[in-house]
Design a protein around this motif. Structure first.
Motif, PDB file in Angstrom:
ATOM      1  N   GLY A 539     -10.617 -34.904 -20.172  1.00 51.84           N
ATOM      2  CA  GLY A 539     -10.509 -33.865 -19.163  1.00 51.84           C
ATOM      3  C   GLY A 539      -9.168 -33.183 -19.091  1.00 51.84           C
ATOM      4  N   ALA A 540      -8.285 -33.448 -20.023  1.00 50.89           N
ATOM      5  CA  ALA A 540      -6.973 -32.813 -19.997  1.00 50.89           C
ATOM      6  C   ALA A 540      -7.083 -31.333 -20.345  1.00 50.89           C
ATOM      7  CB  ALA A 540      -6.033 -33.504 -20.987  1.00 50.89           C
ATOM      8  N   ALA A 541      -6.201 -30.535 -19.784  1.00 51.58           N
ATOM      9  CA  ALA A 541      -6.196 -29.093 -20.058  1.00 51.58           C
ATOM     10  C   ALA A 541      -5.749 -28.830 -21.488  1.00 51.58           C
ATOM     11  CB  ALA A 541      -5.270 -28.381 -19.076  1.00 51.58           C
ATOM     12  N   VAL A 542      -6.298 -27.753 -22.053  1.00 53.22           N
ATOM     13  CA  VAL A 542      -5.951 -27.339 -23.416  1.00 53.22           C
ATOM     14  C   VAL A 542      -5.573 -25.861 -23.345  1.00 53.22           C
ATOM     15  CG1 VAL A 542      -6.685 -27.179 -25.808  1.00 53.22           C
ATOM     16  CG2 VAL A 542      -7.619 -28.984 -24.339  1.00 53.22           C
ATOM     17  N   PRO A 543      -4.298 -25.531 -23.237  1.00 54.26           N
ATOM     18  CA  PRO A 543      -3.902 -24.118 -23.136  1.00 54.26           C
ATOM     19  C   PRO A 543      -4.459 -23.301 -24.298  1.00 54.26           C
ATOM     20  CG  PRO A 543      -2.041 -25.554 -22.694  1.00 54.26           C
ATOM     21  CD  PRO A 543      -3.142 -26.438 -23.168  1.00 54.26           C
ATOM     22  N   GLY A 544      -5.017 -22.152 -23.957  1.00 53.16           N
ATOM     23  CA  GLY A 544      -5.586 -21.277 -24.970  1.00 53.16           C
ATOM     24  C   GLY A 544      -7.034 -21.536 -25.280  1.00 53.16           C
ATOM     25  N   LEU A 545      -7.603 -22.606 -24.750  1.00 56.97           N
ATOM     26  CA  LEU A 545      -9.019 -22.903 -24.978  1.00 56.97           C
ATOM     27  C   LEU A 545      -9.882 -21.879 -24.251  1.00 56.97           C
ATOM     28  CD1 LEU A 545     -10.823 -25.246 -26.242  1.00 56.97           C
ATOM     29  CD2 LEU A 545     -11.008 -26.090 -23.889  1.00 56.97           C
ATOM     30  N   SER A 546     -10.903 -21.341 -24.920  1.00 51.34           N
ATOM     31  CA  SER A 546     -11.823 -20.410 -24.259  1.00 51.34           C
ATOM     32  C   SER A 546     -13.176 -20.458 -24.940  1.00 51.34           C
ATOM     33  CB  SER A 546     -11.283 -18.975 -24.305  1.00 51.34           C
ATOM     34  OG  SER A 546     -11.414 -18.422 -25.604  1.00 51.34           O
ATOM     35  N   GLY A 547     -14.191 -20.099 -24.183  1.00 53.58           N
ATOM     36  CA  GLY A 547     -15.541 -20.115 -24.730  1.00 53.58           C
ATOM     37  C   GLY A 547     -15.714 -19.162 -25.890  1.00 53.58           C
ATOM     38  N   TYR A 548     -15.158 -17.942 -25.763  1.00 53.47           N
ATOM     39  CA  TYR A 548     -15.362 -16.935 -26.800  1.00 53.47           C
ATOM     40  C   TYR A 548     -14.598 -17.277 -28.075  1.00 53.47           C
ATOM     41  CZ  TYR A 548     -15.928 -12.369 -29.008  1.00 53.47           C
ATOM     42  OH  TYR A 548     -16.248 -11.368 -29.882  1.00 53.47           O
ATOM     43  N   ALA A 549     -13.345 -17.744 -27.948  1.00 52.60           N
ATOM     44  CA  ALA A 549     -12.526 -18.006 -29.127  1.00 52.60           C
ATOM     45  C   ALA A 549     -12.777 -19.380 -29.728  1.00 52.60           C
ATOM     46  CB  ALA A 549     -11.043 -17.864 -28.776  1.00 52.60           C
ATOM     47  N   SER A 550     -13.121 -20.370 -28.890  1.00 55.15           N
ATOM     48  CA  SER A 550     -13.210 -21.749 -29.368  1.00 55.15           C
ATOM     49  C   SER A 550     -14.642 -22.214 -29.613  1.00 55.15           C
ATOM     50  CB  SER A 550     -12.530 -22.691 -28.364  1.00 55.15           C
ATOM     51  OG  SER A 550     -11.215 -22.277 -28.070  1.00 55.15           O
ATOM     52  N   ALA A 551     -15.564 -21.877 -28.702  1.00 52.27           N
ATOM     53  CA  ALA A 551     -16.922 -22.408 -28.810  1.00 52.27           C
ATOM     54  C   ALA A 551     -17.895 -21.457 -29.498  1.00 52.27           C
ATOM     55  CB  ALA A 551     -17.450 -22.763 -27.416  1.00 52.27           C
ATOM     56  N   ALA A 552     -17.740 -20.143 -29.279  1.00 56.14           N
ATOM     57  CA  ALA A 552     -18.700 -19.191 -29.855  1.00 56.14           C
ATOM     58  C   ALA A 552     -18.733 -19.225 -31.383  1.00 56.14           C
ATOM     59  CB  ALA A 552     -18.407 -17.774 -29.353  1.00 56.14           C
ATOM     60  N   PRO A 553     -17.581 -19.315 -32.083  1.00 55.42           N
ATOM     61  CA  PRO A 553     -17.663 -19.413 -33.551  1.00 55.42           C
ATOM     62  C   PRO A 553     -18.465 -20.628 -34.014  1.00 55.42           C
ATOM     63  CG  PRO A 553     -15.433 -18.852 -32.876  1.00 55.42           C
ATOM     64  CD  PRO A 553     -16.179 -19.209 -31.629  1.00 55.42           C
ATOM     65  N   ILE A 554     -18.361 -21.738 -33.281  1.00 58.43           N
ATOM     66  CA  ILE A 554     -19.124 -22.936 -33.630  1.00 58.43           C
ATOM     67  C   ILE A 554     -20.611 -22.690 -33.413  1.00 58.43           C
ATOM     68  CG2 ILE A 554     -19.431 -25.385 -33.108  1.00 58.43           C
ATOM     69  CD1 ILE A 554     -16.528 -25.429 -32.150  1.00 58.43           C
ATOM     70  N   LEU A 555     -20.944 -21.961 -32.354  1.00 54.48           N
ATOM     71  CA  LEU A 555     -22.346 -21.633 -32.083  1.00 54.48           C
ATOM     72  C   LEU A 555     -22.950 -20.851 -33.252  1.00 54.48           C
ATOM     73  CD1 LEU A 555     -24.618 -21.420 -29.726  1.00 54.48           C
ATOM     74  CD2 LEU A 555     -23.780 -19.097 -29.538  1.00 54.48           C
ATOM     75  N   PHE A 556     -22.276 -19.820 -33.688  1.00 50.44           N
ATOM     76  CA  PHE A 556     -22.805 -19.005 -34.779  1.00 50.44           C
ATOM     77  C   PHE A 556     -22.868 -19.802 -36.080  1.00 50.44           C
ATOM     78  CE2 PHE A 556     -22.440 -15.667 -31.802  1.00 50.44           C
ATOM     79  CZ  PHE A 556     -23.132 -14.568 -32.291  1.00 50.44           C
ATOM     80  N   ASP A 557     -21.858 -20.626 -36.325  1.00 46.16           N
ATOM     81  CA  ASP A 557     -21.865 -21.463 -37.518  1.00 46.16           C
ATOM     82  C   ASP A 557     -22.990 -22.489 -37.448  1.00 46.16           C
ATOM     83  OD1 ASP A 557     -20.880 -22.163 -40.008  1.00 46.16           O
ATOM     84  OD2 ASP A 557     -19.409 -23.578 -39.213  1.00 46.16           O
ATOM     85  N   GLY A 558     -23.247 -23.003 -36.247  1.00 50.87           N
ATOM     86  CA  GLY A 558     -24.321 -23.973 -36.076  1.00 50.87           C
ATOM     87  C   GLY A 558     -25.683 -23.384 -36.374  1.00 50.87           C
ATOM     88  N   PHE A 559     -25.948 -22.179 -35.856  1.00 58.01           N
ATOM     89  CA  PHE A 559     -27.223 -21.530 -36.167  1.00 58.01           C
ATOM     90  C   PHE A 559     -27.342 -21.295 -37.673  1.00 58.01           C
ATOM     91  CE2 PHE A 559     -27.975 -20.267 -31.669  1.00 58.01           C
ATOM     92  CZ  PHE A 559     -29.343 -20.492 -31.626  1.00 58.01           C
ATOM     93  N   ALA A 560     -26.246 -20.851 -38.294  1.00 59.63           N
ATOM     94  CA  ALA A 560     -26.298 -20.528 -39.725  1.00 59.63           C
ATOM     95  C   ALA A 560     -26.550 -21.765 -40.578  1.00 59.63           C
ATOM     96  CB  ALA A 560     -24.998 -19.842 -40.142  1.00 59.63           C
ATOM     97  N   LYS A 561     -25.989 -22.922 -40.192  1.00 56.95           N
ATOM     98  CA  LYS A 561     -26.073 -24.118 -41.024  1.00 56.95           C
ATOM     99  C   LYS A 561     -27.115 -25.122 -40.542  1.00 56.95           C
ATOM    100  CE  LYS A 561     -21.371 -23.577 -42.681  1.00 56.95           C
ATOM    101  NZ  LYS A 561     -19.981 -24.084 -42.710  1.00 56.95           N
ATOM    102  N   SER A 562     -27.896 -24.725 -39.551  1.00 59.60           N
ATOM    103  CA  SER A 562     -28.966 -25.607 -39.087  1.00 59.60           C
ATOM    104  C   SER A 562     -30.107 -25.689 -40.086  1.00 59.60           C
ATOM    105  CB  SER A 562     -29.506 -25.126 -37.735  1.00 59.60           C
ATOM    106  OG  SER A 562     -30.205 -23.892 -37.899  1.00 59.60           O
ATOM    107  N   GLY A 563     -30.228 -24.658 -40.931  1.00 53.44           N
ATOM    108  CA  GLY A 563     -31.342 -24.623 -41.871  1.00 53.44           C
ATOM    109  C   GLY A 563     -32.632 -24.112 -41.277  1.00 53.44           C
TER     110      GLY A 563
END
Length: 690
Positions: A539-563
């Motif tokens: 639960g520690a803070a992570v300066p610069g962490l954001s949904g658009y910059a940190s999580a969204a690229p993983i989302l798109f990569d996940g859809f692409a590599k899910s098969g």
């Protein structure tokens, strides 16, 4: 003279004992039954198609899996019988011809050239391991082989042998061997692979491919030569088998969906085979994505992901952490089940309720300016304000003030009630009522909760409970009506992909919790929902962490590599349209909450209330629909005329100063009726037309 007497004597004694055993086999069986209880096998956690996700060794530390002949490559079985026991299908446990041949070869060569053991005799040795090779041990195997043949069918003998045969180290059985040496199930083997596995059980330690690759290769050559001599393979096929590489290392057995498997094993400790709805292919793809993303993000950040089928609720992949064994990332914690602040990921449901109530359309203008709501003063993520924006822009930019304006108009309790209908209970501090901060993540949810809510956006407004066990019954419930759902999905589909991500036919939303503790992204196509969480498990803070910059690229990569193939988003239902602002009713061109308008004008007049039909009513009308349907009277109290009525988001003709009007339903089913008064205040009821 002595050189040939011993084997001939052994053969004669063997034949004599065999004949005696056959004569008194009934009594022998009763007094000395063979130990044929099924052997202990490794506990398995398998995917939706039976592919192995995780296994536990047997209590004695062996990897041993139950095998059926239907799961084994028939070419391997054919080669095994041809090499080990050509008359397997015809003898009754002892092959006297093979014993005689072995004895004569011993006489001729002075050493054992080929053994006379049948597969059944080898099985007898496996179920009762001998300490040393001796004539007595061989006789005992022969007697046991006859007993086994009387009790088991040929297929059962083969299956038992293929479960117990040694393949080096603690590998027992054909399935453990193919997984460890080739990383595959025994269903389809190359010719070279099959030949190697036929040769290993005779001398499993001396021929281990990882330790003695040359010995393993020579043993494989002998098997292939024998197959050519016996007519099982032609020369060209054998040559192809020789070209197969000999494995140089033993592979680790699968360790996939670690957290889901751990939970399944804890909940059913007595089961030996547990099946999950997870797809191994999708799971492998998402685990690679999570592992690679965490390596880029930093040593203490973890990633969790859940992908579910929106129609069935089946979880097809779940990643509890980037690395189960990484202590720095607290990898043993399943972050798909930990309650955290969801940031802005709940905003789509606020807009959906506003569409359902008829308060707004996509091009309705809404204000994004500093505003105080009873002491609560929300701010945008970037601390800037956009002024007048369309509802579509407000959602796509994830502006905070417009979302709070809408939530304030119909109340946070209505939003949390919809969540409960969908099977999700928002966590609030004990004794605290839902407040406007919910719009910005002021509530506790898990990643699984979010994915469950978003199944409704991917499935025309019907949210389905998610889970990973095939036998559980999945409930479903409406979270939004179909028209409102389409409007929200249409707006989310227009959000630009994150930097560097390829355009995909998905709709998605991001969120960042207060203090940069959690980054979220949840997206969906017409069939699957994928949720991503990024952050520190402590639960520690992570300066610069954001949904658009940190999580969204993983989302798109996940859809692409899910098969998984991309499924188009649902089409617009009847009556769901993108309407230009100039074509909107006057009351929908600009959003003003009733409270704002009254405060500005100093009016303390009661808000409108629909008194008929009441909420949840079932109204029985004539079977005809449209112009021929029986009209339904609509009645309201309070409010300031003129009034605008909407049915399922579509305005009825004209403004009315009367407190009664009529509506002709388009057909049977659920409908939402909404009235908007002169101050923009609304009231709605949902009914069922029969």
């Amino acid at each position: 003279m002595i050189r040939w007497k011993r084997p001939v004597l052994a053969l004669a004694l063997t034949a004599l004992v065999g004949t005696a055993a056959l004569g008194g086999l009934g009594a022998l069986d009763r007094a000395y039954p063979p130990p044929l209880d099924p052997p202990a096998t490794s506990v398995e956690v398998v995917d939706r198609d039976g592919a192995l996700l995780r296994a536990l060794a047997t209590p004695e530390g062996a990897w041993r899996f139950k095998v059926s002949l239907g799961d084994v490559d028939p070419h391997f079985t054919q080669m095994l019988i041809a090499y080990e026991d050509r008359r397997f299908q015809s003898h009754r446990g002892i092959d006297l011809l093979a014993l005689g041949r072995a004895a004569m070869q011993f006489v001729t060569n002075g050493r054992i050239v080929s053994g006379g053991s049948t597969i059944t005799m080898q099985l007898a040795r496996l179920i009762e391991p001998r300490e040393q090779r001796s004539l007595g041990a061989k006789l005992r195997q022969m007697v046991r082989a006859v007993q086994i043949e009387r009790r088991l069918s040929k297929d059962e003998i083969l299956e038992r042998y293929l479960t117990l045969a040694p393949y080096g180290g603690n590998l027992e059985g054909i399935r453990a061997a193919t997984l460890a040496w080739f990383g595959k199930e025994p269903k389809r083997l190359g010719l070279g692979q099959a030949a190697l596995l036929v040769s290993l059980p005779q001398l499993p330690e001396r021929r281990r491919p990882d330790r003695n690759p040359q010995a393993a290769g020579l043993a494989r050559e002998r098997v292939l030569d024998r197959m050519v001599d016996s007519g099982v393979l032609d020369t060209r096929e054998a040559e192809r088998g020789r070209n197969d590489p000999v494995p140089q290392a033993r592979l680790a057995l699968p360790f996939l969906a670690a957290h889901a498997a751990e939970l399944a094993l804890r909940e059913a400790p007595d089961e030996t085979r547990l099946q999950l709805t997870i797809s191994r292919q999708v799971q492998e793809g998402l685990e690679r994505v999570a592992r690679d993303a965490a390596a880029r993000l930093g040593p203490r950040l973890s990633v969790a992901m859940v992908m579910a089928d929106a129609r069935t609720g089946d979880i097809v992949a779940e990643v509890g952490s980037a690395d189960f064994f990484d202590e720095r990332r607290f990898g043993w914690i399943d972050m798909t089940r930990v309650v955290r602040s969801p940031g802005s990921t709940l905003k789509p449901f606020i807009y959906g309720l506003a569409f359902e109530e008829g308060m707004v359309a996509q091009e309705t203008i809404i204000e994004d300016r500093p505003t105080t709501f009873g002491g609560y003063r929300p701010k945008n993520f970037d601390l800037a304000y956009q002024g007048d924006v369309s509802v579509r822009t407000a959602l796509q930019m994830s502006l905070n003030v417009p979302a709070v304006r809408l939530l304030d108009a119909f109340g946070p309790a209505r939003l949390t009630t919809r969540f409960r209908h969908a099977g999700v209970s928002a966590r609030l501090p004990r004794g605290e009522a839902p407040g406007l901060a919910i719009a910005l993540g002021g509530v506790g949810l898990t990643l699984r909760d979010l994915v469950q809510l978003y199944t409704g956006l991917a499935n025309r407004g019907v949210a389905t409970a998610i889970g990973n066990t095939p036998e559980e019954t999945r409930s479903s419930a409406s979270i939004l009506d179909a028209r409102a759902t389409w409007q929200v999905a249409d707006m989310l589909a227009g959000i630009a992909p994150p930097d560097g991500a390829a355009q995909r036919s998905i709709a998605y939303k991001t969120g960042t919790s207060y203090g940069y503790r959690d980054a979220w992204s949840v997206g969906f196509d017409g069939r699957h929902v994928l949720g991503v969480w990024v952050g520190r498990p402590d639960g520690a803070a992570v300066p610069g962490l954001s949904g658009y910059a940190s999580a969204a690229p993983i989302l798109f990569d996940g859809f692409a590599k899910s098969g998984l193939p991309v499924t188009a988003l649902p089409r617009a239902p009847a009556g769901a349209l993108r309407t230009a602002r100039v074509d909107l009713p006057v009351t929908q061109r600009r959003f003003r909450s009733g409270r704002e308008t009254l405060e500005q004008k100093g009016i303390a007049e009661p808000a409108p209330l629909i008194v008929f039909p009441p909420e949840g009513a079932r109204v029985e009308l004539a079977s005809a629909a449209g112009a021929d349907a029986m009209p339904l009277a609509l009645k309201l109290q309070g409010g300031r005329a003129p009034f605008r009525w909407l049915a399922n988001g579509r305005p009825l003709d004209g403004l009315s100063r009367r407190r009664t009007t009529q509506w002709r339903p388009d057909g049977a089913g659920f409908s939402t009726l909404t009235v908007i008064d002169a101050f923009g205040r609304t009231a709605s009821v949902k009914i069922f037309v029969e």
